[in-house]
Scaffold this active site. Structure first.
Site, PDB file in Angstrom:
ATOM      1  CB  SER A 171      19.016  31.065 -28.088  1.00  0.00           C
ATOM      2  OG  SER A 171      20.265  31.417 -27.531  1.00  0.00           O
ATOM      3  CG  ASP A 419      25.999  25.471 -27.574  1.00  0.00           C
ATOM      4  OD1 ASP A 419      26.320  26.265 -26.669  1.00  0.00           O
ATOM      5  OD2 ASP A 419      24.828  25.337 -27.978  1.00  0.00           O
ATOM      6  CG  HIS A 422      22.379  27.308 -26.338  1.00  0.00           C
ATOM      7  ND1 HIS A 422      23.383  27.830 -27.126  1.00  0.00           N
ATOM      8  CD2 HIS A 422      21.384  28.227 -26.339  1.00  0.00           C
ATOM      9  CE1 HIS A 422      23.009  29.008 -27.593  1.00  0.00           C
ATOM     10  NE2 HIS A 422      21.811  29.278 -27.118  1.00  0.00           N
TER      11      HIS A 422
END
Length: 443
Positions: A171, A419, A422
Site C-alpha cells: 500500500s 495512521d 502512509h
C-alpha cells in the site's frame, strides 16, 4: 666404585626424566579433555522460543506489536557506537552526489496539485479530512552535494511517450502511484483501463502520450495466501511460498519499460513458509509444531530470489528497487494508542529507526549490493531507490487521525485510529518523484 657411582647417578636421572615426561603427558591429556580446540569448536545457536498467542491482527501494512526479533550470536566484538548505528541508516555513498543524503529545507512554492485530485484515496487526503496545519506542505528535499529540480510533469510525460511504468508492492506503493498520477494529471487526466476485483491492482492510460502507468498489488513479491478481512484482521497465518514468484507481476514484467519493486513490513506478519509445497517453518506461530525461522529468514530468501531472477532476465528497461520506509508511531503502535503529532521535519540523527526496520534495511542493502554486481555484468539496469533517511526525517507527513473525515468534528476527545505509516497527499512522498525524475533523466 667410580663406575658404580656414575651408573647409579645415571639411573636416577633417567627415572626423574621419565617421571617428568609422564606428568607433562597427563597434564596435556587433562587440558585436551576439558577444552575444545578453539579453531575446531562448533558454534552453538540457541533455539528461539516464543510465547503462545492468538492469531495476529495487523491492519494493512502496519507494524504488529511485540514482534519477536531474530536472535544474534554473541561475539567478542565491541558494541556498535551511536555514530556507527546512525551510519547504518545512511544510504550507501556511491558517486559524486548521493540523492538520498540531504536535508529538508523550507519551500515557499505550493504543491503541484491539491486535495481535489481524484486519484487521492480518502485515507491519505489529509486536507480534505480536516487536518488543520499546512506547514508540512512547504518543505523540499535538498541533497547535500547537488541540487535537483522540482518534478516537471510536462517534461516527464513527454519523455514517457509510448512507455509503460509499473509500481509493484504494497500500500505504500499504491500511495506513491497516487502521488505520481496527481502530478501528471496537471498535464492530462489519465483514464483507468483496468482494475482487479479489490481495486488493488490498477492501470491507467494517458492517451495523448500513449503512456501507461500500472500499480500491481504484490506485498510479498512471492506467492502468498493471505487470510484477512477488509480491516486487515488475520484469521490464519499467511502462507508464503518462498520458491514461487507472484505471477501477478512476474508474468508481465518484461513488458515494462520502467518498474519499481518494493516490499517490507508485510514480512512481519505471522506466516508459515513453504518450499516445494512443504512447510519449512514459520514466523510467530507458537501454536504450530513448526520451527521458528524468523521474518529475516524469509525476507532475505525472498529478496535474493527476486533480484537473482531480475538480474538474469535480460530486461532492457530500468528497474528500481525501493527500500522499505519507516513508520513514526510514538507511545504505542497502531493498535495500542500510538500517535504521530509532529508538525515539522526533524534533522538527521534526531529520530532513530526501530529495530525491525534496521533488520529489514540491513538485508535490503546487502542483497541489493550482491544483485547490483551481477546486474552490471549482465547488462541489466538495476538502481537503488533509497527513501529511508529522507522519510525518517518526516514524522509530520502522515495522516495521523486525519485518515478519517473530520475525526474531531463532534468531540475533540474522540478516540480514533491513527495512521503514522502512509503519507498525506500532497505531502513528503511527492519528493520521491523529484528524485525519480532526476534518476531517469540523468541515469
Amino acid at each position: 666404585m667410580v663406575m658404580n657411582y656414575k651408573h647409579k647417578r645415571w639411573l636416577v636421572k633417567s627415572a626423574i626424566a621419565i617421571l617428568l615426561m609422564g606428568l607433562v603427558f597427563c597434564l596435556f591429556l587433562s587440558d585436551s579433555t576439558e577444552y575444545d580446540e578453539p579453531g575446531l569448536q562448533q558454534p552453538h545457536f540457541p533455539e528461539k522460543s516464543l510465547d503462545s498467542g492468538q492469531p495476529i491482527s495487523v491492519p494493512e501494512d502496519e507494524d504488529q506489536d511485540e514482534i519477536p526479533l531474530p536472535k544474534k550470536a554473541v561475539t567478542s566484538e565491541p558494541p556498535i557506537s551511536e555514530e556507527e548505528d546512525r551510519d547504518r541508516i545512511k544510504p550507501p555513498n556511491k558517486g559524486k552526489c548521493n540523492l538520498f543524503v540531504g536535508d529538508w529545507i523550507p519551500n515557499t512554492s505550493d504543491p503541484i496539485y491539491n486535495e481535489s485530485c481524484p486519484s487521492i484515496e480518502s485515507p491519505q487526503n489529509c486536507m480534505k479530512n480536516g487536518r488543520p496545519d499546512t506547514g508540512f506542505l512547504y518543505w523540499k528535499w535538498s541533497p547535500r552535494d547537488c541540487s535537483i529540480p522540482k518534478f516537471e510533469p510536462e517534461k516527464f510525460i513527454e519523455m514517457m511517450r509510448n512507455k509503460h511504468w509499473a509500481l509493484i508492492g504494497d500500500s505504500i506503493t499504491r500511495n506513491h502511484v497516487q502521488s505520481l498520477l496527481c502530478m501528471l494529471s496537471t498535464v492530462e487526466r489519465p483514464i483507468q483501463v483496468y482494475h482487479d476485483k479489490e481495486y488493488r491492482s490498477r492501470r491507467w492510460h494517458f492517451p495523448s502520450y500513449k503512456f501507461t502507468t500500472s500499480v500491481i498489488w504484490s506485498p510479498f513479491l512471492v506467492k502468498a495466501a493471505i487470510y484477512e478481512d477488509q480491516n486487515g484482521v488475520s484469521t490464519h497465518e499467511v502462507e508464503l511460498h518462498l520458491d514461487k514468484l507472484d505471477d501477478k507481476w512476474i508474468d508481465q514484467f518484461q513488458n515494462f519499460d520502467y518498474m519499481i519493486i518494493s516490499t517490507g513490513k508485510w514480512f512481519l506478519k505471522s506466516a508459515i513458509y513453504y518450499e516445494n509445497n512443504e512447510a519449512l517453518g514459520c514466523h510467530y506461530c507458537s501454536q504450530r509444531n513448526l520451527t521458528e525461522l524468523g521474518f529475516d529468514f524469509a525476507y532475505r530468501k525472498t529478496l535474493r530470489y527476486v533480484m537473482n531472477t531480475l538480474v538474469a532476465s535480460n530486461h532492457k528497461g530500468m528497474i528500481f528497487f525501493r527500500t522499505s520506509t519507516p513508520d513514526h508511531f510514538e507511545n504505542g503502535e497502531w493498535n495500542t494508542g500510538g500517535t504521530c503529532k509532529e508538525t515539522a521535519p526533524v534533522k538527521e540523527g534526531e529520530m532513530e529507526l526501530k529495530e525491525v526496520q534496521k533488520i529489514l534495511r540491513e538485508i535490503e542493502l546487502e542483497e541489493f549490493e550482491k544483485a547490483a554486481a551481477k546486474a552490471s555484468r549482465n547488462g541489466v539496469n538495476l538502481k537503488l531507490l533509497d527513501m529511508v533517511s529522507l522519510s525518517l526525517m518526516r514524522p509530520d507527513g502522515h495522516p495521523g487521525p486525519y485518515r478519517q473525515y473530520h475525526p474531531f468534528e463532534h468531540s475533540k476527545y474522540a478516540k480514533v485510529q491513527t495512521d503514522c505509516l502512509h503519507w498525506c497527499l500532497p505531502g513528503p512522498i511527492d519528493s520521491w518523484n523529484d528524485i525519480l525524475m532526476e534518476m531517469v533523466v540523468n541515469g
